[in-house]
Motif scaffolding. Structure first.
Motif, PDB file in Angstrom:
ATOM      1  N   ALA A 153       0.849  -1.195   0.000  1.00 63.83           N
ATOM      2  CA  ALA A 153       0.000   0.000   0.000  1.00 63.83           C
ATOM      3  C   ALA A 153       0.882   1.242   0.000  1.00 63.83           C
ATOM      4  N   ILE A 154       0.574   2.146  -0.893  1.00 65.24           N
ATOM      5  CA  ILE A 154       1.356   3.375  -1.050  1.00 65.24           C
ATOM      6  C   ILE A 154       0.408   4.562  -0.975  1.00 65.24           C
ATOM      7  N   GLN A 155       0.809   5.583  -0.264  1.00 67.64           N
ATOM      8  CA  GLN A 155      -0.056   6.753  -0.122  1.00 67.64           C
ATOM      9  C   GLN A 155       0.666   8.036  -0.503  1.00 67.64           C
ATOM     10  N   ASP A 156      -0.055   8.866  -1.251  1.00 66.00           N
ATOM     11  CA  ASP A 156       0.433  10.180  -1.646  1.00 66.00           C
ATOM     12  C   ASP A 156      -0.618  11.183  -1.186  1.00 66.00           C
ATOM     13  N   VAL A 157      -0.208  12.239  -0.527  1.00 60.58           N
ATOM     14  CA  VAL A 157      -1.184  13.189   0.029  1.00 60.58           C
ATOM     15  C   VAL A 157      -1.336  14.405  -0.880  1.00 60.58           C
ATOM     16  N   PRO A 158      -2.509  15.061  -0.823  1.00 62.63           N
ATOM     17  CA  PRO A 158      -2.721  16.259  -1.648  1.00 62.63           C
ATOM     18  C   PRO A 158      -1.756  17.380  -1.275  1.00 62.63           C
ATOM     19  N   LYS A 159      -1.443  18.225  -2.246  1.00 65.70           N
ATOM     20  CA  LYS A 159      -0.623  19.402  -1.979  1.00 65.70           C
ATOM     21  C   LYS A 159      -1.394  20.351  -1.055  1.00 65.70           C
ATOM     22  N   PRO A 160      -0.680  21.078  -0.199  1.00 69.62           N
ATOM     23  CA  PRO A 160      -1.360  22.001   0.719  1.00 69.62           C
ATOM     24  C   PRO A 160      -2.248  23.023   0.004  1.00 69.62           C
ATOM     25  N   SER A 161      -1.861  23.383  -1.234  1.00 70.52           N
ATOM     26  CA  SER A 161      -2.607  24.418  -1.958  1.00 70.52           C
ATOM     27  C   SER A 161      -3.780  23.874  -2.765  1.00 70.52           C
ATOM     28  N   ALA A 162      -3.904  22.541  -2.847  1.00 74.25           N
ATOM     29  CA  ALA A 162      -4.888  21.945  -3.756  1.00 74.25           C
ATOM     30  C   ALA A 162      -6.322  22.332  -3.412  1.00 74.25           C
ATOM     31  N   LYS A 163      -6.708  22.180  -2.154  1.00 74.46           N
ATOM     32  CA  LYS A 163      -8.085  22.455  -1.751  1.00 74.46           C
ATOM     33  C   LYS A 163      -8.452  23.918  -1.976  1.00 74.46           C
ATOM     34  N   ALA A 167     -11.187  25.460  -4.682  1.00 70.01           N
ATOM     35  CA  ALA A 167     -12.276  26.307  -4.165  1.00 70.01           C
ATOM     36  C   ALA A 167     -12.331  27.633  -4.929  1.00 70.01           C
ATOM     37  N   GLU A 168     -11.156  28.196  -5.237  1.00 67.40           N
ATOM     38  CA  GLU A 168     -11.105  29.459  -5.991  1.00 67.40           C
ATOM     39  C   GLU A 168     -11.641  29.277  -7.411  1.00 67.40           C
ATOM     40  N   LEU A 169     -11.323  28.150  -8.017  1.00 67.26           N
ATOM     41  CA  LEU A 169     -11.826  27.876  -9.370  1.00 67.26           C
ATOM     42  C   LEU A 169     -13.346  27.748  -9.365  1.00 67.26           C
ATOM     43  N   LYS A 170     -13.873  27.108  -8.330  1.00 70.31           N
ATOM     44  CA  LYS A 170     -15.328  26.957  -8.213  1.00 70.31           C
ATOM     45  C   LYS A 170     -16.010  28.317  -8.039  1.00 70.31           C
ATOM     46  N   LYS A 171     -15.367  29.220  -7.285  1.00 71.58           N
ATOM     47  CA  LYS A 171     -15.917  30.560  -7.097  1.00 71.58           C
ATOM     48  C   LYS A 171     -16.079  31.276  -8.433  1.00 71.58           C
ATOM     49  N   ARG A 172     -15.222  30.931  -9.375  1.00 75.40           N
ATOM     50  CA  ARG A 172     -15.270  31.556 -10.698  1.00 75.40           C
ATOM     51  C   ARG A 172     -16.222  30.829 -11.649  1.00 75.40           C
ATOM     52  N   GLY A 173     -16.957  29.860 -11.092  1.00 80.49           N
ATOM     53  CA  GLY A 173     -17.951  29.151 -11.892  1.00 80.49           C
ATOM     54  C   GLY A 173     -17.383  28.058 -12.772  1.00 80.49           C
ATOM     55  N   LEU A 174     -16.166  27.614 -12.482  1.00 77.97           N
ATOM     56  CA  LEU A 174     -15.515  26.586 -13.294  1.00 77.97           C
ATOM     57  C   LEU A 174     -15.773  25.195 -12.723  1.00 77.97           C
ATOM     58  N   LYS A 175     -15.991  24.234 -13.583  1.00 73.12           N
ATOM     59  CA  LYS A 175     -16.155  22.842 -13.163  1.00 73.12           C
ATOM     60  C   LYS A 175     -14.775  22.212 -13.033  1.00 73.12           C
ATOM     61  N   THR A 176     -14.562  21.413 -11.975  1.00 82.70           N
ATOM     62  CA  THR A 176     -13.263  20.762 -11.768  1.00 82.70           C
ATOM     63  C   THR A 176     -13.404  19.243 -11.916  1.00 82.70           C
ATOM     64  N   VAL A 177     -12.426  18.646 -12.591  1.00 86.08           N
ATOM     65  CA  VAL A 177     -12.437  17.208 -12.866  1.00 86.08           C
ATOM     66  C   VAL A 177     -11.057  16.642 -12.553  1.00 86.08           C
ATOM     67  N   MET A 178     -11.011  15.440 -11.967  1.00 90.63           N
ATOM     68  CA  MET A 178      -9.733  14.753 -11.763  1.00 90.63           C
ATOM     69  C   MET A 178      -9.682  13.527 -12.664  1.00 90.63           C
ATOM     70  N   LEU A 179      -8.623  13.419 -13.432  1.00 88.65           N
ATOM     71  CA  LEU A 179      -8.435  12.319 -14.390  1.00 88.65           C
ATOM     72  C   LEU A 179      -7.229  11.509 -13.934  1.00 88.65           C
ATOM     73  N   THR A 180      -7.440  10.236 -13.608  1.00 91.97           N
ATOM     74  CA  THR A 180      -6.345   9.436 -13.050  1.00 91.97           C
ATOM     75  C   THR A 180      -6.448   7.968 -13.442  1.00 91.97           C
ATOM     76  N   GLY A 181      -5.329   7.314 -13.474  1.00 89.22           N
ATOM     77  CA  GLY A 181      -5.293   5.883 -13.737  1.00 89.22           C
ATOM     78  C   GLY A 181      -5.432   5.080 -12.460  1.00 89.22           C
ATOM     79  N   ASP A 182      -5.508   5.768 -11.338  1.00 89.57           N
ATOM     80  CA  ASP A 182      -5.586   5.088 -10.040  1.00 89.57           C
ATOM     81  C   ASP A 182      -6.961   4.462  -9.823  1.00 89.57           C
ATOM     82  N   ASN A 183      -7.035   3.627  -8.794  1.00 89.17           N
ATOM     83  CA  ASN A 183      -8.276   2.956  -8.426  1.00 89.17           C
ATOM     84  C   ASN A 183      -9.373   3.964  -8.071  1.00 89.17           C
ATOM     85  N   LYS A 184     -10.615   3.607  -8.353  1.00 88.36           N
ATOM     86  CA  LYS A 184     -11.747   4.508  -8.121  1.00 88.36           C
ATOM     87  C   LYS A 184     -11.872   4.915  -6.663  1.00 88.36           C
TER      88      LYS A 184
END
Length: 346
Positions: A153-163, A167-184
Motif C-alpha cells: 500500500a502506497i499513499q500520496d497526500v494532496p498538496k497544501p494548496s490543492a483544496k 475552491a477558488e476555481l469553483k468561485k469563478r464558476g468553473l467545473k473541476t475534474v480529476m483524471l487518473t489511472g488510479d483505483n476509483k
C-alpha cells in the motif's frame, strides 16, 4: 501582451503566446491529473500485506529501474529495510497495468489488479486491498506465476494548496475534474479531500487525451493541468494545456502555460491574469475605435462647416494622446488584483 506576460512571469506563470490568452477566456472546465499535480508526487509505502521481505524483494527487483513515483517509493522502502534487489530477465512493462519479468525461474508480476485478471485472488487479499483503498492508499499487487503473494500500500497526500485552489476555481464558476489511472476508491478519497466536482478513475495513459475529447464533444472548453510524460497528449488536446514546472520536459513543451512553482494556486493565477490581459486588450481596442471614429472625421475637416475642426498640430497631439492612453491602460494591469498574490490594489 507585454505587460500581461511580464506580470504573469513575475508570479511564476509563463504564458507562451497570445493565442492562449484568447482561449482562456472561454474555459469552463479544468481537468487535473492526480499524481504529482493534485498530490505532492512523493508517495510512501505505508503497509505491506504478506511476507514483508519476500514481497519487497520481488517488487524492488522489478521496479528498481523505473522512474514512476510508485516504483520509487517501493525501492526506497526496500533500501530502508536493507533488502537488495535480485537480477531479473525478460523485463516487460505492461501499459496501464504494471510490469513483469523472470525472477528466480518464476514469472513475477507487480502492478494493479488488472495485471491479475486471469488469476484467482483470495477473498482475504481482496478484503485487505479494499480496506487499504478506502483509506486513500494505492494498492500494488505482487505475484509469482499468477499467484498473488502480497500487497504493497502506497499513499500520496494532496498538496497544501490543492483544496484552496480548487475552491477558488469553483468561485469563478468553473467545473473541476480529476483524471487518473488510479483505483476509483483511492481517487474518490483524494477527490473528496480537495473538493473535486467529478472524478474519472482507472484511465490508461493512452486514454487521457480521449477523455479530454469526450468533455470537449459535450460542449466544454477544457484546460488540462498535468506534469508527466503520459500527460503530454492530453495537454496538447485540451483547449489550454497547463504544465507544472516541476514536471517532465515533454509536458512543459506541450503546455501553453507553464507554472514555474509546483503550486496549484498558479492555475488560478494563470487563468486570472490571462483573462484580465485579454479583457484589457478588448477594452483598448474598443476605446481606440471610438476615439478614431470621432477624431479622424474631425481632423479630416468633415465638420469644418460648423466650426468643428483640428489643426495639424492638435491632430498630431491627439494622436500622441491616443497612444499614451493605450499604454497607460495596459500598464494598469500591473495593479490588477490576482488571487494568491500580495497585490491588493484594484
Amino acid at each position: 501582451l507585454m505587460v500581461g506576460t511580464a506580470k504573469s512571469a513575475k508570479m511564476g506563470v509563463l504564458i507562451k503566446n497570445g493565442e492562449v490568452l484568447e482561449k482562456v477566456t472561454d474555459i469552463d472546465t479544468v481537468v487535473f491529473d492526480k499524481t504529482g499535480t493534485i498530490t505532492i508526487g512523493k508517495p510512501k509505502v505505508t503497509d505491506i500485506v504478506g511476507d514483508s521481505k519476500r514481497v519487497l524483494t520481488v517488487a524492488t527487483s522489478l521496479e528498481e529501474s523505473s522512474e514512476h513515483p510508485l516504483a520509487t517509493a517501493i525501492v526506497k522502502k526496500a533500501k530502508e529495510e536493507k533488502i537488495a534487489p535480485v537480477k531479473v530477465d525478460n523485463f516487460a512493462a505492461i501499459e496501464g497495468k504494471g510490469v513483469k519479468a523472470n525472477f528466480n525461474d518464476h514469472t513475477a508480476l507487480v502492478g494493479s489488479n488488472k495485471l491479475f485478471a486471469n488469476s484467482n485472488i483470495s477473498r482475504e487479499i481482496q478484503d485487505e486491498a479494499e480496506q487499504l483503498q478506502n483509506e486513500a492508499k494505492t494498492v500494488i499487487y505482487v505475484g509469482l506465476d499468477q499467484q498473488v503473494i502480497g500487497l504493497i500500500a502506497i499513499q500520496d497526500v494532496p498538496k497544501p494548496s490543492a483544496k484552496a485552489a480548487i475552491a477558488e476555481l469553483k468561485k469563478r464558476g468553473l467545473k473541476t475534474v480529476m483524471l487518473t489511472g488510479d483505483n476509483k476508491n483511492v481517487a474518490q478519497a483524494i477527490g473528496k479531500q480537495v473538493g473535486i466536482d467529478q472524478i474519472i478513475a482507472g484511465v490508461l495513459p493512452t486514454d487521457k487525451a480521449d477523455n479530454i475529447k469526450k468533455l470537449q464533444k459535450a460542449g466544454n472548453k477544457v484546460a488540462f493541468v498535468g506534469d508527466g510524460i503520459n500527460d503530454a497528449p492530453a495537454l496538447s488536446t485540451a483547449d489550454v494545456g497547463i504544465a507544472m514546472g516541476a514536471g517532465t520536459d515533454i509536458a512543459i513543451e506541450s503546455g501553453g502555460i507553464v507554472l514555474v512553482q509546483n503550486d496549484l494556486m498558479g492555475v488560478v493565477k494563470a487563468l486570472d491574469i490571462s483573462k484580465k490581459t485579454f479583457n484589457r486588450i478588448k477594452l483598448n481596442l474598443f476605446w481606440t475605435l471610438i476615439y478614431n471614429l470621432i477624431g479622424i472625421p474631425i481632423a479630416a475637416g468633415l465638420f469644418a462647416g460648423i466650426g468643428l475642426q483640428l489643426s495639424p498640430e492638435l491632430a498630431g497631439l491627439a494622436m500622441a494622446f491616443s497612444s499614451v492612453s493605450v499604454l497607460t491602460s495596459s500598464l494598469l494591469l500591473n495593479k490588477a488584483k490576482i488571487a494568491g498574490t500580495s497585490t491588493q490594489t484594484a
